[in-house]
Design a protein around this motif. Sequence first.
Motif, PDB file in Angstrom:
ATOM      1  N   GLY A  69      34.873 -84.597  59.190  1.00 57.31           N
ATOM      2  CA  GLY A  69      35.023 -85.911  59.570  1.00 57.31           C
ATOM      3  C   GLY A  69      36.703 -86.135  59.291  1.00 57.31           C
ATOM      4  N   MET A  70      37.471 -85.617  58.513  1.00 55.15           N
ATOM      5  CA  MET A  70      38.817 -85.718  58.259  1.00 55.15           C
ATOM      6  C   MET A  70      39.448 -85.115  59.834  1.00 55.15           C
ATOM      7  N   ILE A  71      38.870 -83.999  60.331  1.00 54.18           N
ATOM      8  CA  ILE A  71      39.818 -83.397  61.455  1.00 54.18           C
ATOM      9  C   ILE A  71      39.416 -84.395  62.711  1.00 54.18           C
ATOM     10  N   VAL A  72      38.537 -84.863  62.680  1.00 60.21           N
ATOM     11  CA  VAL A  72      38.018 -85.925  63.614  1.00 60.21           C
ATOM     12  C   VAL A  72      39.050 -87.271  63.403  1.00 60.21           C
ATOM     13  N   VAL A  73      39.087 -87.667  62.508  1.00 58.99           N
ATOM     14  CA  VAL A  73      40.410 -88.856  62.167  1.00 58.99           C
ATOM     15  C   VAL A  73      41.637 -88.377  62.821  1.00 58.99           C
ATOM     16  N   VAL A  74      42.135 -87.088  62.448  1.00 56.89           N
ATOM     17  CA  VAL A  74      43.348 -86.625  62.555  1.00 56.89           C
ATOM     18  C   VAL A  74      43.488 -86.701  64.051  1.00 56.89           C
ATOM     19  N   LEU A  75      42.281 -86.078  65.032  1.00 61.56           N
ATOM     20  CA  LEU A  75      42.393 -85.787  66.238  1.00 61.56           C
ATOM     21  C   LEU A  75      42.413 -87.435  66.889  1.00 61.56           C
ATOM     22  N   VAL A  76      41.713 -88.507  66.318  1.00 59.83           N
ATOM     23  CA  VAL A  76      41.973 -89.772  66.892  1.00 59.83           C
ATOM     24  C   VAL A  76      43.325 -90.186  66.553  1.00 59.83           C
ATOM     25  N   ALA A  77      43.982 -89.922  65.398  1.00 61.92           N
ATOM     26  CA  ALA A  77      45.454 -90.282  65.169  1.00 61.92           C
ATOM     27  C   ALA A  77      46.359 -89.694  66.265  1.00 61.92           C
ATOM     28  N   ALA A  78      46.132 -88.446  66.429  1.00 59.86           N
ATOM     29  CA  ALA A  78      46.964 -87.572  67.418  1.00 59.86           C
ATOM     30  C   ALA A  78      46.663 -88.305  68.652  1.00 59.86           C
ATOM     31  N   GLY A  79      45.512 -88.724  69.313  1.00 56.58           N
ATOM     32  CA  GLY A  79      45.301 -89.064  70.222  1.00 56.58           C
ATOM     33  C   GLY A  79      45.948 -90.525  70.524  1.00 56.58           C
ATOM     34  N   ALA A  80      45.714 -91.342  69.348  1.00 59.23           N
ATOM     35  CA  ALA A  80      46.579 -92.838  69.220  1.00 59.23           C
ATOM     36  C   ALA A  80      48.139 -92.434  69.566  1.00 59.23           C
ATOM     37  N   ASP A  81      48.653 -91.452  69.068  1.00 61.43           N
ATOM     38  CA  ASP A  81      50.067 -91.496  68.884  1.00 61.43           C
ATOM     39  C   ASP A  81      50.280 -90.920  70.563  1.00 61.43           C
ATOM     40  N   LEU A  82      49.588 -89.976  71.261  1.00 59.25           N
ATOM     41  CA  LEU A  82      49.639 -89.596  72.671  1.00 59.25           C
ATOM     42  C   LEU A  82      49.466 -90.564  73.437  1.00 59.25           C
ATOM     43  N   LEU A  83      48.593 -91.646  73.465  1.00 58.33           N
ATOM     44  CA  LEU A  83      48.326 -93.046  74.273  1.00 58.33           C
ATOM     45  C   LEU A  83      49.612 -93.852  74.013  1.00 58.33           C
ATOM     46  N   LEU A  84      50.050 -93.967  72.958  1.00 54.04           N
ATOM     47  CA  LEU A  84      51.243 -94.846  72.621  1.00 54.04           C
ATOM     48  C   LEU A  84      52.386 -94.328  73.243  1.00 54.04           C
ATOM     49  N   CYS A  85      52.792 -93.013  73.539  1.00 52.83           N
ATOM     50  CA  CYS A  85      53.712 -92.298  73.991  1.00 52.83           C
ATOM     51  C   CYS A  85      53.814 -92.453  75.479  1.00 52.83           C
ATOM     52  N   LEU A  86      52.535 -92.393  75.757  1.00 50.43           N
ATOM     53  CA  LEU A  86      52.380 -92.400  77.330  1.00 50.43           C
ATOM     54  C   LEU A  86      52.745 -93.732  78.009  1.00 50.43           C
ATOM     55  N   VAL A  87      52.011 -94.720  77.243  1.00 50.23           N
ATOM     56  CA  VAL A  87      52.279 -96.108  77.675  1.00 50.23           C
ATOM     57  C   VAL A  87      53.636 -96.350  77.516  1.00 50.23           C
ATOM     58  N   LEU A  88      54.305 -96.363  76.538  1.00 50.61           N
ATOM     59  CA  LEU A  88      55.725 -96.774  76.056  1.00 50.61           C
ATOM     60  C   LEU A  88      56.734 -96.105  77.113  1.00 50.61           C
ATOM     61  N   ASP A  89      56.236 -94.663  77.782  1.00 41.95           N
ATOM     62  CA  ASP A  89      57.066 -94.019  78.626  1.00 41.95           C
ATOM     63  C   ASP A  89      57.018 -94.742  80.195  1.00 41.95           C
ATOM     64  N   GLN A  90      55.451 -95.009  80.302  1.00 42.69           N
ATOM     65  CA  GLN A  90      55.191 -95.419  81.774  1.00 42.69           C
ATOM     66  C   GLN A  90      55.198 -96.954  81.948  1.00 42.69           C
ATOM     67  N   LEU A  91      55.143 -97.935  81.151  1.00 41.71           N
ATOM     68  CA  LEU A  91      55.248 -99.135  81.183  1.00 41.71           C
ATOM     69  C   LEU A  91      56.546 -99.901  80.634  1.00 41.71           C
ATOM     70  N   PRO A  92      57.528-100.015  81.703  1.00 40.09           N
ATOM     71  CA  PRO A  92      58.685-100.561  81.201  1.00 40.09           C
ATOM     72  C   PRO A  92      58.728-101.932  80.666  1.00 40.09           C
ATOM     73  N   VAL A  93      57.751-102.703  80.825  1.00 41.38           N
ATOM     74  CA  VAL A  93      57.692-104.022  79.923  1.00 41.38           C
ATOM     75  C   VAL A  93      57.255-103.916  78.547  1.00 41.38           C
ATOM     76  N   ILE A  94      56.579-102.611  78.086  1.00 43.31           N
ATOM     77  CA  ILE A  94      56.651-102.586  76.636  1.00 43.31           C
ATOM     78  C   ILE A  94      57.812-101.658  76.386  1.00 43.31           C
ATOM     79  N   GLN A  95      58.415-102.348  75.350  1.00 44.78           N
ATOM     80  CA  GLN A  95      59.515-101.494  74.703  1.00 44.78           C
ATOM     81  C   GLN A  95      59.694-101.706  73.085  1.00 44.78           C
ATOM     82  N   LEU A  96      60.027-100.548  72.464  1.00 41.75           N
ATOM     83  CA  LEU A  96      60.306-100.607  71.022  1.00 41.75           C
ATOM     84  C   LEU A  96      61.644-100.499  70.932  1.00 41.75           C
ATOM     85  N   PRO A  97      62.260-100.982  69.776  1.00 39.57           N
ATOM     86  CA  PRO A  97      63.810-100.861  69.435  1.00 39.57           C
ATOM     87  C   PRO A  97      63.931 -99.360  69.044  1.00 39.57           C
ATOM     88  N   MET A  98      63.183 -98.520  69.238  1.00 39.48           N
ATOM     89  CA  MET A  98      63.299 -97.232  68.857  1.00 39.48           C
ATOM     90  C   MET A  98      62.704 -96.224  69.657  1.00 39.48           C
TER      91      MET A  98
END
Length: 159
Positions: A69-98
């Motif tokens: 179960g812990m492995i699944v949670v880490v995979l979900v966290a990695a998937g969330a990071d990947l999704l956030l990176c992709l969205v921030l790279d591909q959608l210019p309307v969403i920006q972070l100050p870093m």
Amino acid sequence: MDLNHVKAWKAAGTALLGGLTAFWGWLGWLVVGWLGCMCLDYITGSAAAAKAGKWSSQTARDGIWHKAGMIVVVLVAAGADLLLCLVLDQLPVIQLPMTYRGLVCPLVLVWYCITELGSIGENALAMGAPVPRWLPKLLEAGKNAVDQVGESLPTEEKK
């Protein structure tokens, strides 16, 4: 084994570790550390249960399911990071100050590492090893610090 063989083994080991670090970076080593902590926790938990005469295959299987179960949670966290990176790279309307390179997965991994280390300490105590009183307090403080960072992340504001 002569000195030249020792030097060759050292050089090969250093090259291997350097290559792995170049390949997967600090996050990869964090994953390796966490996997090591999980294995050590399982082994020490089994040893502590055996010492107390309470080892059972059902409890051991439950421990494996817990780790899975812990492995699944880490995979979900990695998937969330990947999704956030992709969205921030591909959608210019969403920006972070870093620059966002990932935060969710490393936080989850550190939290799990601290939790596993605490459990290993408890298992060592159950096996009869002396454990400094300050060690569990230090681990709890680290876990609380990671929790504070995770809980302070921006969320949707209530209307």
